[in-house]
Design a protein around this motif. Structure first.
Motif, short mmCIF file in Angstrom:
data_model
loop_
_atom_site.label_atom_id
_atom_site.label_comp_id
_atom_site.label_asym_id
_atom_site.label_seq_id
_atom_site.Cartn_x
_atom_site.Cartn_y
_atom_site.Cartn_z
N MET A 1 0.71 -1.61 0.17
CA MET A 1 -0.37 -0.01 -0.14
C MET A 1 0.76 1.47 0.18
N ALA A 2 0.83 2.13 -0.90
CA ALA A 2 1.14 3.56 -0.70
C ALA A 2 1.87 4.38 0.54
N LYS A 3 2.46 5.15 1.17
CA LYS A 3 2.71 5.73 2.14
C LYS A 3 2.12 7.05 1.77
N TYR A 4 1.76 7.43 3.29
CA TYR A 4 1.29 8.65 3.63
C TYR A 4 1.48 9.36 4.64
N ASN A 5 0.91 10.16 4.94
CA ASN A 5 0.90 10.92 6.15
C ASN A 5 -0.50 11.50 6.20
N LYS A 6 -1.05 10.41 7.31
CA LYS A 6 -2.81 11.22 7.16
C LYS A 6 -2.88 13.13 7.84
N ASP A 7 -1.60 13.16 8.83
CA ASP A 7 -1.83 14.18 9.87
C ASP A 7 -1.85 15.53 8.73
N GLU A 8 -1.36 14.96 8.15
CA GLU A 8 -1.10 16.65 6.58
C GLU A 8 -1.71 17.11 5.47
N TRP A 9 -3.68 16.39 6.14
CA TRP A 9 -4.39 16.44 5.19
C TRP A 9 -5.27 16.66 6.09
N ILE A 10 -6.94 17.10 5.42
CA ILE A 10 -7.93 17.16 5.87
C ILE A 10 -9.14 16.55 5.06
N VAL A 11 -9.66 15.41 5.28
CA VAL A 11 -10.73 14.50 4.24
C VAL A 11 -12.14 15.15 4.79
N ILE A 12 -13.00 15.21 3.55
CA ILE A 12 -13.76 15.70 4.17
C ILE A 12 -15.32 14.64 2.85
N GLY A 13 -16.39 14.53 3.67
CA GLY A 13 -16.81 13.31 3.08
C GLY A 13 -18.26 13.64 3.28
N LYS B 1 -14.52 23.41 -3.59
CA LYS B 1 -13.73 23.26 -4.30
C LYS B 1 -12.96 24.58 -4.96
N ASP B 2 -13.97 25.01 -4.99
CA ASP B 2 -13.60 26.39 -5.64
C ASP B 2 -12.65 27.56 -4.37
N VAL B 3 -13.00 27.30 -2.92
CA VAL B 3 -12.35 28.55 -2.32
C VAL B 3 -10.95 27.42 -1.59
N LEU B 4 -11.36 26.46 -1.01
CA LEU B 4 -10.27 25.53 -0.61
C LEU B 4 -8.70 25.69 -1.86
N ARG B 5 -7.60 25.41 -0.46
CA ARG B 5 -6.24 25.54 -1.21
C ARG B 5 -5.49 25.20 -0.32
N PRO B 6 -4.56 23.98 -0.44
CA PRO B 6 -5.14 23.05 -2.26
C PRO B 6 -6.22 22.01 -1.62
N VAL B 7 -6.49 21.40 -2.54
CA VAL B 7 -7.40 20.33 -2.68
C VAL B 7 -7.66 19.88 -4.31
N ASP C 1 -5.49 25.19 8.11
CA ASP C 1 -4.03 25.26 9.17
C ASP C 1 -2.81 24.27 8.46
N GLY C 2 -2.47 25.32 6.99
CA GLY C 2 -1.16 24.76 6.23
C GLY C 2 -1.96 23.21 5.31
N LYS C 3 -2.39 22.73 5.91
CA LYS C 3 -2.82 21.02 4.98
C LYS C 3 -3.50 21.33 4.09
N LYS C 4 -3.36 20.33 2.91
CA LYS C 4 -4.76 19.98 2.22
C LYS C 4 -5.49 19.21 2.06
N CYS C 5 -6.46 19.29 1.55
CA CYS C 5 -7.95 19.05 1.41
C CYS C 5 -7.93 17.76 0.04
N LEU C 6 -8.82 17.06 0.55
CA LEU C 6 -9.37 16.31 -0.34
C LEU C 6 -10.61 16.01 0.14
N ILE C 7 -11.64 15.83 -0.62
CA ILE C 7 -13.30 16.08 -0.41
C ILE C 7 -13.34 14.42 -1.85
N GLY D 1 -9.25 25.00 11.79
CA GLY D 1 -8.02 26.30 11.39
C GLY D 1 -7.91 27.24 10.08
N VAL D 2 -9.17 27.57 9.46
CA VAL D 2 -9.35 28.07 8.35
C VAL D 2 -8.79 29.10 8.83
N LYS D 3 -7.90 30.36 7.54
CA LYS D 3 -7.73 30.59 7.25
C LYS D 3 -6.93 31.52 5.36
#
Length: 205
Positions: free
Chosen positions: A1-13, A30-36, A104-110, A200-202
């Protein structure tokens, strides 16, 4: 399985009833969040002639409203690949545009789709979980205005779409981590933004 660090991500379902506005919510975020990065569950339906499909009882029509109609393992694998640095999403925006929002400096995934929260591996990845609901009459009215490929056959909504939704919704309602959203309300987008602000959105300057 691919390696990833979950602490780097905000996942929205975002899951729930057909025609409830799930894709609209995902695209607005998607229009307002970065990176997403955005994933649409509908991209993972098996081909119409796949042996994975089952027929609706008493109908010569595949039941597209159950989890087994979709290659959920492939969806999960693509999500994990993306979180590991190999973008397999269906849409992404990674530039730090002025005026957009970051969490909070994280990457977002929807991830969005009608049963995406009923697939446990993806459910467990999510930091925020939403399930859109509608009453029968409103859902039926909206569905009648949509064109599907293959098209709904007479009786499909009543005998497959709605009963399967009720079953999957009952399962979701047992999980207190999932927030129910009324698909008739105009402020669901603001609800999601408010929840993101607690993480922590800014604004990007």
């Amino acid at each position: 399985m691919a390696k990833y660090n979950k602490d780097e991500w905000i996942v929205i379902g975002i899951s729930g009833v057909t025609c409830g506005g799930k894709t609209t919510l995902a695209n607005r975020l998607k229009d307002v969040l970065r990176p997403v990065y955005v994933f649409h569950q509908d991209k993972y339906f098996y081909s119409d002639d796949s042996p994975h499909h089952v027929k609706c009882e008493g109908m010569d029509h595949n039941n597209y409203d159950i989890l087994s109609a979709l290659d959920m393992q492939a969806m999960y694998d693509d999500v994990i690949e993306t979180m590991s640095g190999r973008d397999k999403s269906h849409g992404s925006c990674v530039s730090r545009d002025t005026g957009k929002l970051e969490v909070d400096g994280k990457k977002c995934l929807i991830v969005e789709g009608f049963t995406v929260m009923n697939y446990k591996p993806i459910l467990e990845l999510c930091n925020l979980r939403y399930y859109v609901v509608l009453e029968y009459g409103e859902c039926s009215s909206r569905r009648s205005l949509r064109v599907y490929d293959p098209p709904d056959v007479p009786g499909y909504f009543e005998r497959c779409v709605w009963p399967e939704y009720i079953t999957y919704r009952a399962e979701i309602e047992q999980d207190k981590r999932v927030k129910l959203l009324d698909g008739t309300q105009p402020d669901n987008y603001e609800t999601l933004l408010a929840d993101l602000k607690t993480l922590g959105v800014k604004e990007i300057c």
